[in-house]
Design an enzyme around this catalytic site. Structure first.
Site, PDB file in Angstrom:
ATOM      1  N   PRO A   2       0.806  -1.218   0.000  1.00 26.04           N
ATOM      2  CG  PRO A   2      -0.732  -1.538   1.691  1.00 26.04           C
ATOM      3  CD  PRO A   2       0.576  -2.018   1.197  1.00 26.04           C
ATOM      4  CD  GLU A   3       3.786   2.587  -3.815  1.00 27.16           C
ATOM      5  OE1 GLU A   3       3.857   3.672  -4.410  1.00 27.16           O
ATOM      6  OE2 GLU A   3       4.289   1.544  -4.243  1.00 27.16           O
ATOM      7  NE  ARG A 109       6.940  -9.707   3.410  1.00 31.01           N
ATOM      8  CZ  ARG A 109       7.594  -9.099   2.431  1.00 31.01           C
ATOM      9  NH1 ARG A 109       6.942  -8.720   1.347  1.00 31.01           N
ATOM     10  NH2 ARG A 109       8.857  -8.863   2.533  1.00 31.01           N
ATOM     11  NE  ARG A 145      17.649  17.551   1.023  1.00 29.98           N
ATOM     12  CZ  ARG A 145      17.055  16.879   1.989  1.00 29.98           C
ATOM     13  NH1 ARG A 145      17.245  15.591   2.101  1.00 29.98           N
ATOM     14  NH2 ARG A 145      16.288  17.497   2.850  1.00 29.98           N
TER      15      ARG A 145
END
Length: 266
Positions: A2-3, A109, A145
DNA sequence: CGGACGGCCTGGGAGC
DNA sequence: TGCTCCCAGGCCGTCC
C-alpha cells in the site's frame, strides 16, 4: 504494498463507515504489531491519512496510527452472531464498533504496525495531494539534494506517500530517468514531475489502488490500477509510449522500472 | 548531516 | 513432487 492511493482509498471507505463511531473493544493478537495501550471505550472522531499512515483521531488524549507496510490489510465487516473471538489466519488485531461493524487487521509478514500515540505524528514531507505541493517547492528540494531522483521520491521525509510503484510510474510519465541526480533536473522537468506525480496518484485513487497480491479495499475487493500501469513489473514488455523494452535496474537497493529510450539521459 | 545499506518477515516463484 | 534459494519493499537503526 500500500502506497498513497491504496491508503487514501482505505481512508475514504473508513471515513464513510466508521468515522464518528464508538469503539467498544479491541483485541491485539500479535504483540509485535507495536505498543498499544488505548483506553476503551473511545470515540473515533475523525479519520485521516498522514503519508502512508492511517490516523484515527479520538475523543481521548491520543490517536490510533495504522501502518500497513508491505502486506497489511484492513477489512471491515458486520459482526456475525457466531463469530469466534480467536484470530483468523494472519489476523493481528481486531476492533469492535458499537454499530456492529468489526475492523480486522491482517498482515502475513508482520511488518505492519498499530500504535496508540499521544505525542506528535511521525515526520512526513510534502503531501502530493495538498495545496502546498507546488513546483517551486519541489524544485527547491530537488536542487538542495544530490541523490538519484528515484530514491529521493521514496524518502517519506521529503514527499509523503510515494512507494516503489508510484515513483516509477511518475518518472515514466515525466520522461525522467530514475538515476538522474535530483539537482540536475531543470525547472521545466520539476514542473512536469510535479504534475506527473499528481496525475498518477489521482488516477490510481480513481481506480481504487494497485493490487499486486496483498492489497485489498476494506470490503476485500481488489484495486484496478495495476491494469493501467506503464512500467512497474513490466520489465521486458514494450513501452506503451515508444515500443522499446522496459528495463529494470537496482537503484539504491530498490528495483526501478523504466523505459531506457524515452526516459533516456540517465 | 546526508546518504548507503542491512534487518525485519513471509509467501511465492524459479530452478533443479 | 519437493527442496532450496531468492526476491518483494517501507521504515528504522547503524555506519561512514
Amino acid at each position: 504494498m500500500p502506497e498513497l492511493p491504496e491508503v487514501e482509498t482505505i481512508v475514504r471507505e473508513l471515513k464513510r463507515k466508521v468515522s464518528g463511531e464508538k469503539l467498544v473493544k479491541f483485541q491485539i493478537f500479535d504483540k509485535r504489531i507495536g505498543r498499544f495501550a488505548a483506553p476503551s471505550p473511545l470515540k473515533v472522531t475523525a479519520i485521516d491519512r498522514h503519508g502512508k499512515y492511517i490516523i484515527f483521531h479520538t475523543n481521548r488524549a491520543g490517536k490510533i496510527l495504522f501502518h500497513l507496510r508491505m502486506s497489511g490489510r484492513l477489512l471491515l465487516k458486520k459482526r456475525q452472531s457466531g463469530m469466534s473471538s480467536l484470530p483468523e489466519k494472519y489476523e493481528r488485531a481486531r476492533f469492535y464498533f458499537a454499530s456492529g461493524l468489526v475492523l480486522q487487521f491482517f498482515d502475513p509478514r508482520r511488518f505492519g504496525t498499530i500504535e496508540w500515540r499521544k505525542e506528535n505524528l511521525p515526520e512526513i514531507g510534502l503531501n502530493p495531494l495538498g495545496k502546498d505541493f507546488v513546483a517551486e517547492k519541489l524544485k527547491n528540494i530537488l536542487s538542495s539534494r544530490s541523490r538519484a531522483i528515484k530514491n529521493l521520491l521514496l524518502d517519506q521525509k521529503i514527499i509523503g506517500g510515494l512507494g516503489n510503484i508510484y515513483a516509477d510510474e511518475s518518472l515514466w510519465l515525466a520522461k525522467i530517468h530514475p538515476r538522474r541526480k535530483s539537482d540536475s533536473l531543470s525547472g521545466a522537468e520539476a514542473l512536469l514531475l510535479r504534475s506527473s506525480i499528481v496525475k498518477v496518484l489521482r488516477e490510481a485513487i480513481k481506480k481504487g489502488g494497485f493490487t499486486l497480491r496483498d492489497y485489498r479495499k476494506t470490503g476485500g475487493e481488489s484495486g484496478r490500477y495495476q491494469l493501467f500501469r506503464k512500467v512497474y513489473g513490466r520489465a521486458g514488455e514494450p513501452c506503451r509510449r515508444c515500443g522499446k523494452k522496459i528495463a529494470a535496474l537496482k537503484i539504491g537497493g530498490r528495483t526501478a522500472h523504466f523505459c531506457p529510450d524515452c526516459q533516456g539521459g540517465g
